[in-house]
Scaffold this active site. Structure first.
Site, PDB file in Angstrom:
ATOM      1  N   ASP A   1       0.770  -1.250   0.098  1.00  0.00           N
ATOM      2  CA  ASP A   1       0.057  -0.088   0.018  1.00  0.00           C
ATOM      3  C   ASP A   1       0.745   1.158   0.009  1.00  0.00           C
ATOM      4  OD1 ASP A   1      -2.259   1.602   0.090  1.00  0.00           O
ATOM      5  OD2 ASP A   1      -2.680   1.015   1.896  1.00  0.00           O
TER       6      ASP A   1
ATOM      7  N   CYS B   1     -23.745  -3.770 -14.286  1.00  0.00           N
ATOM      8  CA  CYS B   1     -24.132  -2.967 -12.831  1.00  0.00           C
ATOM      9  C   CYS B   1     -23.473  -1.768 -12.721  1.00  0.00           C
ATOM     10  CB  CYS B   1     -23.626  -4.047 -11.744  1.00  0.00           C
ATOM     11  SG  CYS B   1     -23.894  -3.251 -10.304  1.00  0.00           S
TER      12      CYS B   1
ATOM     13  N   CYS C   1     -15.226   5.576   4.176  1.00  0.00           N
ATOM     14  CA  CYS C   1     -16.626   5.278   3.828  1.00  0.00           C
ATOM     15  C   CYS C   1     -16.681   3.986   2.990  1.00  0.00           C
ATOM     16  CB  CYS C   1     -16.824   6.512   2.734  1.00  0.00           C
ATOM     17  SG  CYS C   1     -18.278   6.044   1.686  1.00  0.00           S
TER      18      CYS C   1
ATOM     19  N   CYS D   1     -19.909   2.542  -1.245  1.00  0.00           N
ATOM     20  CA  CYS D   1     -19.791   1.636  -2.657  1.00  0.00           C
ATOM     21  C   CYS D   1     -19.656   0.360  -2.451  1.00  0.00           C
ATOM     22  CB  CYS D   1     -19.003   2.477  -3.482  1.00  0.00           C
ATOM     23  SG  CYS D   1     -17.255   2.713  -2.938  1.00  0.00           S
TER      24      CYS D   1
END
Ligand code: SF4
Ligand code: SF4
Length: 317
Positions: A135, A192, A243, A246
């Site tokens: 990361d 989608c 968050c 999604c």
């Protein structure tokens, strides 16, 4: 005398070693990768050009676009994924914290485990050089994970695996050894658009493109602005750190998923219970104590208070 392993045997045993370290997803890609890597690199360049990285300057590091600059002579990448899905939810009335940050700092967890795999590789091939990337290294990690067959990059820009959904933390072991590669994953988003339609700030401006300037995760974790912008706070709901909206709406996450039993992935005791008032009342010492060993340490105490203040209590989902 021990027989020298063939490259095929070495590749298989390397993956077994990664499995022994508890990784759920494991695959190998060869440098320079397929044309898809070129496409992903071009997509990163367009994203940077559009300014979607906001003030995350490190995303523009030229090294991110060239894996060879991370390890000279690199030939292969071992890509691993660790499931962090824990079948629990926050208490009603508590603030929301992104799932990846519920347990211990994943950078350390993955780094230590991949180093063990690297040390095994050194025993097998003493001349092999390797490097662990988690990361923080400038590596196109989702693109390489896709190339190694771990999953595909969804329209929300996270990696999705058919069995584990997108609740997976990635890590990579770059090495100079020419290993046998796995097949790249096939994209399965199809028609989608759920993540694009559900994002409360319309941050996914087109498939695979997330504009950080509009994303709640960027504003609550990375932004050093003294106040959150009004158009962000009006959509903040109960999110104090990150968050997951999604990802929560994604059909690949809305099925029964394997529950992580990893002690390091389990939520700290306060993570599912913290209220806005408690978040506002904690002093710097309490934050330091509560966040010890957590990836959430990236959010400084003043940023927590800034985020907590912006939460509307009548906005809880
Ligand atoms: S993390 Fe939240 S704000 Fe960011 S793109 Fe996903 S839903 Fe939108
Ligand atoms: S919500 Fe739909 S479009 Fe978005 S990542 Fe999931 S499958 Fe792909």
């Amino acid at each position: 005398m021990t027989k020298i392993k063939t490259q095929a045997q070495l590749s298989e045993e390397l993956k077994k070693k990664a499995k022994e370290q508890g990784f759920d997803l494991i695959g190998i890609a060869r440098i320079p990768g397929s044309d898809r890597i070129k496409l992903r690199t071009a997509a990163l360049q367009r994203w940077l050009k559009a300014g979607h990285q906001s003030d995350m300057k490190w995303m523009g590091a030229p090294r991110r676009q060239k894996i060879e600059s991370l390890l000279e002579g690199v030939n292969s990448v071992l890509s691993v994924g660790l499931n962090y899905y824990v079948k629990k939810n926050k208490n009603p009335g508590a603030v929301s914290i992104a799932r990846y940050a519920w347990g211990k700092d994943y950078h350390k967890v993955i780094n230590q485990r991949l180093k063990r795999v690297g040390r095994w590789l050194t025993k097998e091939r003493p001349n092999c050089r390797w490097k662990v990337c988690v990361d923080t290294s400038p590596l196109l990690e989702k693109a390489w994970a896709e190339e190694a067959g771990l999953g595909w990059i969804g329209k929300h820009s996270n990696l999705i695996n058919q069995e584990y959904g997108s609740w997976v933390i990635l890590g990579h072991l770059l090495c100079t050894e020419p290993l046998i590669s796995d097949k790249p994953a096939k994209p399965l988003c199809g028609k989608c658009q759920a993540c694009i339609e559900t994002c409360p700030t319309q941050a996914i401006t087109e498939p695979f493109v997330v504009n950080s300037n509009r994303c709640l995760a960027y504003h609550t974790i990375e932004s050093k602005a003294p106040e959150l912008p009004k158009d962000i706070t009006s959509s903040l709901g109960s999110w104090i750190a990150g968050c997951d909206i999604c990802q929560e709406i994604c059909p690949w996450n809305r099925v029964e998923l394997p529950n992580s039993e990893e002690p390091e992935m389990q939520p700290k005791n306060w993570v599912l219970e913290l209220t806005k008032q408690e978040a506002l009342s904690w002093n710097d010492n309490q934050w330091n104590e509560s966040l010890r060993g957590s990836a959430l340490k990236r959010i400084k105490p003043w940023m927590w208070r800034r985020n907590a203040k912006a939460i509307q209590s009548d906005n809880y989902p």
